[in-house]
Write a protein that holds these residues in place. Structure first.
Motif, PDB file in Angstrom:
ATOM      1  N   TYR B  35       1.135  -1.523  -0.074  1.00 41.07           N
ATOM      2  CA  TYR B  35       0.232  -0.381   0.215  1.00 41.07           C
ATOM      3  C   TYR B  35       0.848   1.133  -0.396  1.00 41.07           C
ATOM      4  N   GLN B  37       0.249   5.121   1.300  1.00 44.07           N
ATOM      5  CA  GLN B  37      -0.100   5.962   1.845  1.00 44.07           C
ATOM      6  C   GLN B  37       0.119   7.873   1.760  1.00 44.07           C
ATOM      7  N   GLY B  40      -4.111  12.710   3.497  1.00 45.40           N
ATOM      8  CA  GLY B  40      -6.051  12.712   3.168  1.00 45.40           C
ATOM      9  C   GLY B  40      -6.221  12.384   2.186  1.00 45.40           C
ATOM     10  N   LEU B  41      -5.231  10.861   1.556  1.00 45.20           N
ATOM     11  CA  LEU B  41      -5.857  10.019   0.695  1.00 45.20           C
ATOM     12  C   LEU B  41      -6.396   8.419   1.141  1.00 45.20           C
ATOM     13  N   GLY B  42      -5.634   7.998   2.778  1.00 45.63           N
ATOM     14  CA  GLY B  42      -5.605   7.555   3.430  1.00 45.63           C
ATOM     15  C   GLY B  42      -5.090   6.384   2.320  1.00 45.63           C
ATOM     16  N   LEU B  43      -4.524   4.719   2.661  1.00 41.14           N
ATOM     17  CA  LEU B  43      -4.112   3.749   1.827  1.00 41.14           C
ATOM     18  C   LEU B  43      -4.820   3.463   0.869  1.00 41.14           C
TER      19      LEU B  43
END
Lengths: 115, 117
Positions: B35, B37, B40-43
């Motif tokens: 992932y 990270q 503001g966009l998360g994972l």
């Protein structure tokens, strides 16, 4: 495919006040549900998860969450927060019908606890 | 406890370099994931693998490739690093046969913070 919406990007709250972090999901199949916490400069730590059974799930550090299938929600709650709860919280889902399915995350909610 | 180890905590690379991010897990998990990270966009899922030599694209595979020659190791490769790949990279693993048990879950490494200059 699954998707997750965390309805608040930032939540400020005073110490010892209750807090609710909201999470809604979308999926065409049944899901497993997770909440993770990330403290500053650290990795992800599992707070709690819903796999089956009771829809009210208790986790670490006094947090709990309730799975509501009809509203496709999995909101996280704590009755009284501490300064040490300041962190970023992520809601995530994975499909129940496959063993090879990745976690799908929301964009996170930053909880700031104010003294 | 299952451990997922990412080889570097911090990494600084130059634009155009080939970059390898390594992830090793010690509990015979079938599934491994990479992932990215960003604030503001998360994972967001880059790639995952459910078996040796098997890989599946995630949501943002462009500019990345992966390698899984052994069950315990899953490598993320940036063929030609660019500044927009500056990010935190997280590796995770999960055990398929655990799905019916209360222990089911995903284990994450501590992350590699990559800066491309």
């Amino acid at each position: 495919a699954q998707s997750v919406t965390q309805l608040d990007s930032q939540v400020p709250v005073f110490e010892e006040a209750p807090v609710e972090l909201r999470c809604n999901y979308s999926s065409s199949v049944s899901v497993y549900l997770f909440w993770y916490v990330q403290y500053p400069n650290q990795g992800l730590q599992l707070l709690l998860k819903y796999l089956s059974g009771s829809t009210l799930v208790k986790g670490i550090n006094g947090f709990e969450a309730e799975f509501n299938k009809s509203q496709t929600s999995f909101h996280l709650r704590k009755p009284s927060v501490h300064i040490s709860d300041t962190a970023e919280y992520f809601c995530a889902v994975s499909a129940r019908n496959s063993g090879n399915t990745p976690l799908v995350f929301g964009k996170g909610t930053r909880l700031s606890v104010i003294a | 406890d299952v451990k997922v180890t990412q080889s570097s905590r911090y990494l600084v690379k130059r634009t155009g370099e080939k970059v390898f991010l390594e992830c090793v897990q010690d509990m015979d998990h079938e599934n491994m994931f990479w992932y990215r990270q960003d604030p503001g966009l998360g994972l967001r899922l880059i790639y995952f693998s459910y078996d040796v030599k098997m890989k599946e694209k995630g949501d943002i595979p462009e500019g990345y490739s992966v390698s899984r020659e052994k069950k315990e190791r899953f490598s993320l490769i940036l063929e030609s690093a660019s500044t927009n790949q500056t990010s935190m990279y997280l590796c995770a693993s999960s055990l398929v046969r655990d799905r019916s048990s209360p222990n089911y879950g995903y284990t994450f490494g501590s992350g590699t913070r990559l800066t491309v200059v």
